[in-house]
Design a protein around this motif. Sequence first.
Motif, PDB file in Angstrom:
ATOM      1  N   SER A 367       0.827  -1.210   0.000  1.00  0.00           N
ATOM      2  CA  SER A 367       0.000   0.000   0.000  1.00  0.00           C
ATOM      3  C   SER A 367       0.856   1.253   0.000  1.00  0.00           C
ATOM      4  O   SER A 367       0.585   2.207  -0.742  1.00  0.00           O
ATOM      5  CB  SER A 367      -0.942   0.006   1.210  1.00  0.00           C
ATOM      6  OG  SER A 367      -0.224   0.127   2.415  1.00  0.00           O
ATOM      7  N   SER A 368       1.918   1.263   0.818  1.00  0.00           N
ATOM      8  CA  SER A 368       2.791   2.431   0.864  1.00  0.00           C
ATOM      9  C   SER A 368       3.526   2.620  -0.458  1.00  0.00           C
ATOM     10  O   SER A 368       3.655   3.744  -0.963  1.00  0.00           O
ATOM     11  CB  SER A 368       3.803   2.284   2.011  1.00  0.00           C
ATOM     12  OG  SER A 368       4.558   3.459   2.157  1.00  0.00           O
ATOM     13  N   THR A 369       3.996   1.527  -1.037  1.00  0.00           N
ATOM     14  CA  THR A 369       4.699   1.614  -2.319  1.00  0.00           C
ATOM     15  C   THR A 369       3.757   2.095  -3.421  1.00  0.00           C
ATOM     16  O   THR A 369       4.125   2.937  -4.252  1.00  0.00           O
ATOM     17  CB  THR A 369       5.277   0.242  -2.704  1.00  0.00           C
ATOM     18  OG1 THR A 369       6.128  -0.231  -1.667  1.00  0.00           O
ATOM     19  CG2 THR A 369       6.078   0.337  -3.990  1.00  0.00           C
ATOM     20  N   THR A 370       2.540   1.561  -3.430  1.00  0.00           N
ATOM     21  CA  THR A 370       1.581   1.928  -4.480  1.00  0.00           C
ATOM     22  C   THR A 370       1.120   3.372  -4.343  1.00  0.00           C
ATOM     23  O   THR A 370       1.166   4.152  -5.309  1.00  0.00           O
ATOM     24  CB  THR A 370       0.353   0.990  -4.428  1.00  0.00           C
ATOM     25  OG1 THR A 370       0.777  -0.360  -4.620  1.00  0.00           O
ATOM     26  CG2 THR A 370      -0.651   1.366  -5.510  1.00  0.00           C
ATOM     27  N   TYR A 371       0.671   3.750  -3.127  1.00  0.00           N
ATOM     28  CA  TYR A 371       0.078   5.072  -2.938  1.00  0.00           C
ATOM     29  C   TYR A 371       1.117   6.190  -2.833  1.00  0.00           C
ATOM     30  O   TYR A 371       0.880   7.310  -3.305  1.00  0.00           O
ATOM     31  CB  TYR A 371      -0.783   5.086  -1.673  1.00  0.00           C
ATOM     32  CG  TYR A 371      -2.119   4.391  -1.814  1.00  0.00           C
ATOM     33  CD1 TYR A 371      -2.971   4.671  -2.873  1.00  0.00           C
ATOM     34  CD2 TYR A 371      -2.536   3.469  -0.867  1.00  0.00           C
ATOM     35  CE1 TYR A 371      -4.194   4.049  -2.988  1.00  0.00           C
ATOM     36  CE2 TYR A 371      -3.769   2.829  -0.971  1.00  0.00           C
ATOM     37  CZ  TYR A 371      -4.591   3.124  -2.033  1.00  0.00           C
ATOM     38  OH  TYR A 371      -5.813   2.503  -2.159  1.00  0.00           O
ATOM     39  N   ASP A 372       2.245   5.913  -2.191  1.00  0.00           N
ATOM     40  CA  ASP A 372       3.217   6.975  -1.900  1.00  0.00           C
ATOM     41  C   ASP A 372       4.295   7.137  -2.968  1.00  0.00           C
ATOM     42  O   ASP A 372       4.898   8.206  -3.074  1.00  0.00           O
ATOM     43  CB  ASP A 372       3.897   6.709  -0.554  1.00  0.00           C
ATOM     44  CG  ASP A 372       2.921   6.803   0.615  1.00  0.00           C
ATOM     45  OD1 ASP A 372       1.993   7.618   0.526  1.00  0.00           O
ATOM     46  OD2 ASP A 372       3.097   6.058   1.592  1.00  0.00           O
ATOM     47  N   ILE A 373       4.559   6.070  -3.733  1.00  0.00           N
ATOM     48  CA  ILE A 373       5.676   6.141  -4.676  1.00  0.00           C
ATOM     49  C   ILE A 373       5.221   5.912  -6.116  1.00  0.00           C
ATOM     50  O   ILE A 373       5.401   6.773  -6.981  1.00  0.00           O
ATOM     51  CB  ILE A 373       6.771   5.117  -4.281  1.00  0.00           C
ATOM     52  CG1 ILE A 373       7.334   5.473  -2.898  1.00  0.00           C
ATOM     53  CG2 ILE A 373       7.879   5.105  -5.329  1.00  0.00           C
ATOM     54  CD1 ILE A 373       8.374   4.512  -2.390  1.00  0.00           C
ATOM     55  N   ILE A 374       4.619   4.754  -6.393  1.00  0.00           N
ATOM     56  CA  ILE A 374       4.307   4.404  -7.780  1.00  0.00           C
ATOM     57  C   ILE A 374       3.208   5.292  -8.365  1.00  0.00           C
ATOM     58  O   ILE A 374       3.370   5.886  -9.446  1.00  0.00           O
ATOM     59  CB  ILE A 374       3.905   2.922  -7.889  1.00  0.00           C
ATOM     60  CG1 ILE A 374       5.070   2.022  -7.468  1.00  0.00           C
ATOM     61  CG2 ILE A 374       3.496   2.597  -9.323  1.00  0.00           C
ATOM     62  CD1 ILE A 374       4.738   0.538  -7.485  1.00  0.00           C
ATOM     63  N   LYS A 375       2.080   5.401  -7.659  1.00  0.00           N
ATOM     64  CA  LYS A 375       0.960   6.161  -8.218  1.00  0.00           C
ATOM     65  C   LYS A 375       1.277   7.641  -8.416  1.00  0.00           C
ATOM     66  O   LYS A 375       0.938   8.208  -9.471  1.00  0.00           O
ATOM     67  CB  LYS A 375      -0.280   5.994  -7.334  1.00  0.00           C
ATOM     68  CG  LYS A 375      -1.538   6.568  -7.978  1.00  0.00           C
ATOM     69  CD  LYS A 375      -2.783   6.293  -7.146  1.00  0.00           C
ATOM     70  CE  LYS A 375      -4.012   6.892  -7.827  1.00  0.00           C
ATOM     71  NZ  LYS A 375      -5.244   6.655  -7.047  1.00  0.00           N
TER      72      LYS A 375
END
Length: 514
Positions: A367-375
């Motif tokens: 969730s942190s990788t998806t919301y904070d970095i990738i998206k």
Amino acid sequence: MGFTLLDGIIIVLYLVAVAVFGIWSAGTQKSSTDYFLGGREMPWWAILFSVVATETSTLTFISIPAVAYGGNLLFLQLTFGYILGRIIVAIWFLPAYVKGEMTTAYQFLEKRFGSGMRKAASSTFIVTRLLADGVRLFATAIPLAIIFRFAGVFDAWGDGAIYLLAISVIAVITLIYTFLGGIKAVIWMDVVQMVVYIGGAVFALVLMIGKIDVGFAEIMATLSSDGKFTLFNWGGGLSIQEFLADPYVFWVAVFGGAVFSIASHGTDQLIVQRLLATGNLKSSQKALIWSGFVASAQFALFLFIGLMLYVFYSGADLAELGLRTTDEIFAKFIVDQMPVGVAGLIIASLFAAAMSSLSSSLNALASSTTYDIIKPLFGQDWDQERELWISRLTTIAWGFILTGSAFLFTWLQLSGGEQPAVVELGLGIASYTYGGLLGIFMLGRLFQKPDKTDAMIGFFTGLISLLFMVEGALQQFLPGEPLTIAWPLYTLVGGVIVIAVANASHYLRKLISR
């Protein structure tokens, strides 16, 4: 008694059932909000059990009895601070998170200091979880390694290969139901597994007391005479340096434990994600505060198990018991002393509890990788279907990365030399980076003048400064002895440095610009 084929069958069937139930309990995932936050409709009592199971399952079951076996009850002092810290988070942090309808803890930092600070904090969380959860996953392999070693299974492979096999099996099963079920599967499995492993621990304790051939009064007298009931260490007679370096001095443990808990439950996505899944401030607060008392009681239970193990084995050392580390002591009792079938059930519940912790980490990291970095970088225009697909792919990636981290700690632990209890190693790693995270959150809440540049300078200065305070970290480069502090104080010191440096940066830059 020992470990039988029936025990092995029970373990296999139990792990398969866990995976199936985890997938079934999650229902249908239609969006990343369902996948990562359970649609913001999870009951508070389920969140309570999930928080406790996530932070204490395997390390508690394996390493806390080892702490009491080799020492006393001083570790329990930390839990008093944990309760205090959670109360502060519930009152001060949670209202901002729930009111803002945030998906991760680090969105607050973006609003205050910009997207760069959000990415830096999220990346720090990711590194922390990578290391600390590598320790957790390694700890999971300890019971299975003992089973195989004592049963003579895979003797030709060696201990290292046995650990790697255990880690791989647990990681694969966990990844399956986390990949498909998301946070709902994680939370409901946490609830089930906590009930199971606590029940198993209580059963083992009752059986252990029954096998000790002296009365309860004599047991208590033995423990008392050997100093095993020592609960408080006030630090009398210690120099200032010794006082600050001892993690089990009362003031260090309670104050450091409180600050650590504020950071871990107020800035760590692993916990904040669960609290956001209720969608209701009062429910989140109840879950968080009561989790502190439940966790403290759980620590007390497993410390007491360690004391009973000390009496059962007459305080024997590792060589006499045929163990590599003290962390293996409770698993040895389960394998050697539990009735046929029950040993398999308890070991299976331990594995499943470990799986719940691993699944929590996988979901939080994804969730942190998806919301904070990738998206923010690539996916501002994603539809729900694509966002969910990316979330699941990220979960798979973190499954492989965490497994590799556990392999690394396996090599370190088996390479020889004196090693700390696994629980102390895991908490020490988390304490190191939590200082920077807590400091930057406190800076954003309490100080309005520092800007994003000041925040960045303070944040990284706090992280780097701790290198000079961890014993031996930079010893070869320092003139004389390094300043050593106990690991419960890492978070406090790191946070103070972040706030002080960021404010100093603001006033210095203002002075120069005149």
